[in-house]
Design a protein around this motif. Structure first.
Motif, short mmCIF file in Angstrom:
data_model
loop_
_atom_site.label_atom_id
_atom_site.label_comp_id
_atom_site.label_asym_id
_atom_site.label_seq_id
_atom_site.Cartn_x
_atom_site.Cartn_y
_atom_site.Cartn_z
N GLU A 14 0.79 -1.33 0.08
CA GLU A 14 -0.07 0.09 0.03
C GLU A 14 1.03 1.05 0.01
O GLU A 14 0.48 2.12 -0.56
CB GLU A 14 -0.73 -0.02 1.52
N SER A 46 -6.38 -0.02 -2.11
CA SER A 46 -6.24 -0.25 -0.60
C SER A 46 -6.37 -1.65 -0.01
O SER A 46 -7.26 -2.51 -0.90
CB SER A 46 -7.27 0.64 0.12
N ASN A 47 -5.71 -2.27 0.68
CA ASN A 47 -5.74 -3.76 1.12
C ASN A 47 -7.05 -3.95 1.39
O ASN A 47 -7.64 -5.17 1.04
CB ASN A 47 -4.82 -3.63 2.47
N ARG A 104 1.12 4.47 -2.61
CA ARG A 104 1.03 5.96 -2.26
C ARG A 104 2.04 6.73 -2.70
O ARG A 104 2.11 7.81 -3.45
CB ARG A 104 0.91 5.90 -0.68
#
Ligand SMILES: Nc1ncnc2c1ncn2[C@@H]1O[C@H](COP(=O)(O)OP(=O)(O)O)[C@@H](O)[C@H]1O
Ligand SMILES: [Mg+2]
Length: 268
Positions: free
Chosen positions: A181, A234-235, A185
């Protein structure tokens, strides 16, 4: 050699290369791979298929016997400032703090004054979420934190092409998902072209715009899969999407085909 214009526009271009080790072990035979500027490409393949060799050729640590490797249109060499690499082992100096490990990369590259190096090193430690640990020595950092320092050291040199060789393979699954993640980012912020090598199918799907599946050497590319999952990823959300699981299952099938082919090639 004249360069085809679409290849000249690629940030990263491996063009019909051939490569064998000194013992005659052939790894690449007329192999090509291109990435457009800002693209995130994951290269997936079983152990021994040539992933690290490919990365070493892209980094200029090894030289192809035929064909060419271009980074932003220039023949590759390890000292190209456009190029950054992150390896599986963080390779930090144990006697230096986290901050000084990041500064070391800048000092070696002769970038900026002492004060500028200090400022930039701190900014990149902040980017990887480690400003609070700037003065810690390596043994006072977890494996995930060490890998972040290593990432900050590379990012501080502001490469436009980032080569990553299974950088999170030694981390536990929770830390690895977190680093995946974080990688996205940072990539969204800096926009590098990334070639990310992995043997982890979920990691490849989560990160990439495109996954390239390799055959056992010297079989070249088995196939490619464009990953059309929404960003930002996102996870919690992305990994549960039905589309994510479809891509993962598709790649699992392809990898098992590659493995079956490799077993059928082994002498009885
Ligand atoms: N220095 C070397 N000399 C001879 N063969 C090598 C060398 N390094 C790697 N190989 C062989 O080349 C193939 C590709 O290796 P590598 O690129 O490390 O694969 P991967 O990273 O996909 O596991 C493997 O069969 C490996 O055994
Ligand atoms: Mg490898």
């Amino acid at each position: 050699m004249p360069v085809n214009p679409s290849i000249a526009r690629a940030a990263l271009s491996v063009d019909s290369i051939g490569f064998a080790y000194g013992n005659g072990h052939r790894v690449f035979d007329d192999f090509s791979l291109h990435a457009r500027p800002g693209e995130f490409v994951a290269v997936l393949g079983p152990s021994g298929c040539g992933k690290t060799t490919l990365l070493n050729l892209l980094a200029g640590f090894q030289t192809a016997h035929s064909g060419q490797v271009l980074i932003n249109g220039q023949a590759v060499r390890p000292e190209l400032p456009e190029l950054g690499y992150v390896f599986q082992a963080p390779q930090l100096f144990p006697w230096l703090s986290a901050l000084d490990n990041v500064r070391f990369g800048l000092r070696m590259a002769g970038r900026g004054s002492d004060a500028e190096q200090q400022h930039r090193a701190r900014a990149y430690l902040r980017m990887v979420g480690l400003e609070h640990a700037a003065s810690r020595l390596v043994h006072q950092l977890s494996g995930g934190m060490q890998q972040r320092v290593s990432l900050a050291r590379t990012l501080a040199l502001q490469p436009t092409v980032l080569l990553m060789d299974e950088p999170f393979a030694a981390l536990d699954a929770i830390s690895r998902n977190h680093m995946n993640e974080e990688t996205l980012r940072i990539w969204a912020e800096l926009g590098q072209t990334v070639l990310f090598i992995t043997h982890d199918i979920d990691e490849a799907v989560f990160l990439a715009d495109r996954v390239v599946v390799l055959n056992i050497a010297p079989g070249g590319i088995h196939s490619e899969l464009t990953i059309d999952l929404p960003r930002p990823r996102s996870n919690l959300i992305t990994r549960r999407l039905a589309q994510f699981l479809d891509y993962r299952n598709e790649l699992m099938e392809r990898i098992s085909t590659v493995m079956a082919q490799s077993l059928s090639l082994e002498p009885a």
